[in-house]
Design an enzyme around this catalytic site. Structure first.
Site, PDB file in Angstrom:
ATOM      1  N   THR A 127      -5.359   6.139  -5.836  1.00  0.00           N
ATOM      2  CA  THR A 127      -5.489   6.429  -4.402  1.00  0.00           C
ATOM      3  C   THR A 127      -4.619   7.627  -4.024  1.00  0.00           C
ATOM      4  OG1 THR A 127      -5.964   4.128  -3.944  1.00  0.00           O
ATOM      5  CG2 THR A 127      -5.203   5.435  -2.088  1.00  0.00           C
ATOM      6  N   GLU A 158       0.834  -1.210   0.000  1.00  0.00           N
ATOM      7  CA  GLU A 158       0.000   0.000   0.000  1.00  0.00           C
ATOM      8  C   GLU A 158       0.869   1.260   0.000  1.00  0.00           C
ATOM      9  OE1 GLU A 158      -2.636  -0.938  -1.012  1.00  0.00           O
ATOM     10  OE2 GLU A 158      -4.192  -1.043   0.511  1.00  0.00           O
TER      11      GLU A 158
END
Ligand code: HSE
Length: 307
Positions: free
Chosen positions: A181, A128
């Site tokens: 994101t 991530e």
């Protein structure tokens, strides 16, 4: 065991009131991964189908997560990772999390499980970090643990698994525009007004309570987000129309899935979920935007071993 084939599930993070701390695992959509030991003592991404993603270990979320885990073990066994991407990158349903979680889960199994599923979360978070610049756990935790996960704290990392409700259905609509994101995090303001914070933590606490007391109606009423949704929803085509449509069609609640552009409707039972799905389909089909719809139960298991 020399080789393992996995289903690495999609996840819905934030669930409106729980930005960066809440997520749940889906069973209707996910990637497939094959991980095998090699004799070259090398970690390699050998094949990716379905998406154009980097094959270099240090540029691939599965690669960096696996590398972090092997470094912690001081392990020099080599592995080949094959990924069949069914979850589109930049969709908002945990595409990078699925690959990162699948990689560490599979390698851990092939090494005889030196780590528990919870201990794998911090390695998958490295994926991530690579994908978005921030190591959040609200997708990788439910992907690895299944069901609903709550991040009680990041430092130290403490994850709590919450109960799920059997009749819950999650309908995800993914408008096929890519929203990274990293970009949808950049629009968020860093300071929160106290009044909004009060409303947000009230809803988050109520949502947790609703899962324990099996109160579907309270669960739906808790899916509110006064902080992130107003800023990010502008980036999602027809967000307000879809929200109104979901709620008038009987959904318990509606919100942005992760960092978008996917949105989710939470429903009680198949009948309502299919009705909302049909309404979304009808509404979106003449909007000149391609879209995917995924209807899913809550996946209480997380990653599944296929072979
Ligand atoms: N909590 C993260 C965000 C999830 O909303 O940016 C990203 O999928």
């Amino acid at each position: 065991m020399e080789r393992i084939k996995l289903f690495a599930p999609a996840t819905v993070a934030n669930l409106s009131c729980g930005f960066d701390v809440l997520g749940c695992c889906l069973d209707g959509v996910g990637d497939e991964m094959i991980i095998a030991k090699n004799s070259e003592k090398e970690l390699r991404i050998t094949k990716i189908t379905g998406q154009d993603l980097p094959m270099e270990v240090d540029e691939n979320v599965a690669g960096v997560s696996a590398k972090a885990m092997l470094a912690a073990l001081d392990e020099n066994q080599g592995f080949d990772i094959e990924i069949k991407k069914n979850i589109k990158a930049g969709s908002g349903i945990g595409s990078s999390a699925a690959s990162a979680a699948g990689a560490v889960f599979g390698i851990n199994k092939l090494l005889g499980e030196p780590f528990s599923a919870s201990q794998l979360i911090k390695f998958a978070m490295e994926g991530e970090r690579l994908a978005s610049g921030n190591a959040h756990a609200d997708n990788v935790a439910p992907a690895l643990l299944g069901g609903f996960s709550l991040v009680k704290s990041y430092e130290p990392l403490e994850i709590i698994s919450l109960p799920s409700l059997g009749e819950l259905r999650i309908l995800v609509l993914h408008p096929l525009i890519e929203l990274k994101t990293r970009d949808s995090r950049s629009v968020i303001r860093q300071n929160v007004e106290l009044k909004k914070a009060i409303s947000q933590w009230g809803n988050l606490a109520a949502l947790v309570s609703a899962l324990y007391t099996e109160d579907y109606e309270l669960l739906g009423r808790s899916l509110k987000d006064e902080i992130i949704e107003p800023v990010r929803s502008i980036l999602i085509p027809f967000f307000d129309d879809l929200k109104a449509l979901a709620l008038t069609s009987g959904a318990l609640g509606f919100g942005i899935s992760g960092s978008g552009p996917s949105v989710f409707a939470m429903c009680k039972g198949d009948i309502v979920a299919k009705k909302v799905k049909a309404e979304f389909q009808e509404f979106y089909q003449d909007k000149n935007i391609d879209f995917d719809l995924h209807l899913s139960k809550i996946n209480s298991e997380g990653i599944k071993i296929l072979a």
